[in-house]
Design an enzyme around this catalytic site. Structure first.
Site, short mmCIF file in Angstrom:
data_model
loop_
_atom_site.label_atom_id
_atom_site.label_comp_id
_atom_site.label_asym_id
_atom_site.label_seq_id
_atom_site.Cartn_x
_atom_site.Cartn_y
_atom_site.Cartn_z
CB SER A 154 -0.96 -0.05 1.19
OG SER A 154 -1.86 1.03 1.18
CG HIS A 271 -5.90 -0.45 -0.92
ND1 HIS A 271 -5.08 0.19 -1.81
CD2 HIS A 271 -5.24 -0.47 0.26
CE1 HIS A 271 -3.96 0.53 -1.20
NE2 HIS A 271 -4.04 0.16 0.05
#
Length: 375
Positions: A154, A271
């Site tokens: 991430s 996400h």
């Protein structure tokens, strides 16, 4: 900045010039580089194109891979043990200069609620992870010099790109600040969360998420979402969505054949499409940077493949905000070897040991040579 020129990672100078000159100059009034124009001149110089031909041939078993963690790994007191390394302190000093506030103080003292806010957590994890590389440089310089690939989970993907010389450190700090503020704003619009989810071979996790989303819709939640946000390892994924959706899954876990759920220390459903409003400001900020081709392989969270060039970074990186992190796929791609071939030594640089533990689940043999350089 950190690996912007090959000498920062692969040459004899390593990070020495960055540590002793560039950062110190920002806090030493007596230094001619304390002047803003001089500082910018140095930053521009450090962003010069790279020479790919200088890299020496290295025995595969002597090479290294760097992994960088993402948001959720932060904790009050992080980076404390790194302060014995001058380079680590200097990295925080430059970050503080760029941000106009004391990030290190938040890392060391919190409070936890402040540190856990996306606007601080992302910066804290990225800067701490890069500072951890100073410990690695002091203790195992060959690991820096012989690094062939990097990946970040991430937010950690941006850390990896900084390390690989694709973007300068000071600009990356501002980019992460934009990313974090935009994602925090998206979090404030819709209460969301994430949960590590363990399940068995007889579990239909996609169907469970669809039921949770429909449950929210039936109860008047506006534009709800529930789905897979992170692919971790076999029978383990991170599910994200509206808080109500996660509560539905937790309450009905037995019926849905979900073995365990654990909430993550994040303030939103990262996400997922719930972060859509963060994409535009991040993309705008990314386009303002001078991106370079990475000098080592850096793997994209979006498709699990190495970035081809700077243009590929520009097109892929914004998608990461609203698409699942394909971490399991990255590990398969990164550690694929012919039978009998040696694995590189892996270093997890940053707070926590989560990525090492995931690697053990995906590729136990590769994990045997994995070490943690904790922030």
């Amino acid at each position: 900045m950190f690996a912007v020129r090959r000498t920062r990672v692969f040459g004899n100078l390593s990070w020495s010039r960055w540590s002793s000159d560039a950062v110190k100059a920002t806090t030493d009034p007596a230094s001619p580089l304390a002047d803003e124009n001089k500082r910018q001149q140095l930053l521009n110089e450090l962003a010069e194109p790279l020479d790919q031909k200088r890299r020496p041939a290295i025995d595969p078993k002597e090479t290294s891979v760097m992994l960088f963690p993402g948001q959720g790994t932060q904790y009050v007191g992080m980076a404390k043990d790194l302060l014995r390394f001058p380079g680590a302190r200097q990295i925080f000093e430059l970050a503080n200069h760029v941000l106009k506030y004391d990030l290190l103080k938040i890392c060391l003292e919190g409070p936890r609620e402040k540190l856990n806010r996306t606007e601080h957590a992302q910066l804290a994890v990225m800067v701490s992870s890069l500072a951890a590389l100073e410990q690695l440089r002091e203790e195992r310089p060959q690991a820096i010099e012989n690094c062939v690939a990097a990946a970040g989970f991430s937010l950690g993907e941006i850390t990896a790109l900084v390390y690989a010389g694709a973007m300068p450190f000071d600009k990356a700090v501002k980019l992460v600040q934009v990313r974090a503020l935009a994602m925090q704003a998206a979090c404030d619009r819709a209460a969301g969360g994430m949960a590590l989810t363990l399940y068995g071979p007889d579990t239909n996790l996609g169907d469970a998420c669809a039921k949770a989303q429909q449950w929210c819709l039936d109860r008047g939640v506006e534009s709800p979402y529930c789905g897979i946000a992170n692919y971790m390892y076999p029978h383990c994924k991170v599910v994200a969505g509206n808080v109500e959706a996660l509560e539905f899954l937790e309450k009905n876990a037995k019926v849905l054949k979900i073995r365990r759920m654990k909430r993550l220390s994040v303030s939103g459903a990262f996400h997922t499409p719930l972060m859509q409003s963060a994409v535009e400001p991040f993309t705008k900020a990314l386009k303002s940077l001078r991106l370079e081709d990475p000098i080592i392989r850096v793997y994209s969270n979006v498709d699990g493949k190495p970035y081809r060039n700077a243009k590929n970074i520009l097109s892929q990186l914004p998608k990461q905000i609203v698409r699942p992190v394909k971490w399991e796929q990255i590990l398969h791609e990164m550690y694929e070897r012919k039978q009998g071939a040696e694995f590189p030594r892996t270093f997890e640089c940053g707070p926590g040991k989560g990525l090492l533990q995931v690697l053990e689940k995906v590729n136990a043999k590769a994990a045997q040579s994995c070490l943690n350089v904790s922030a």
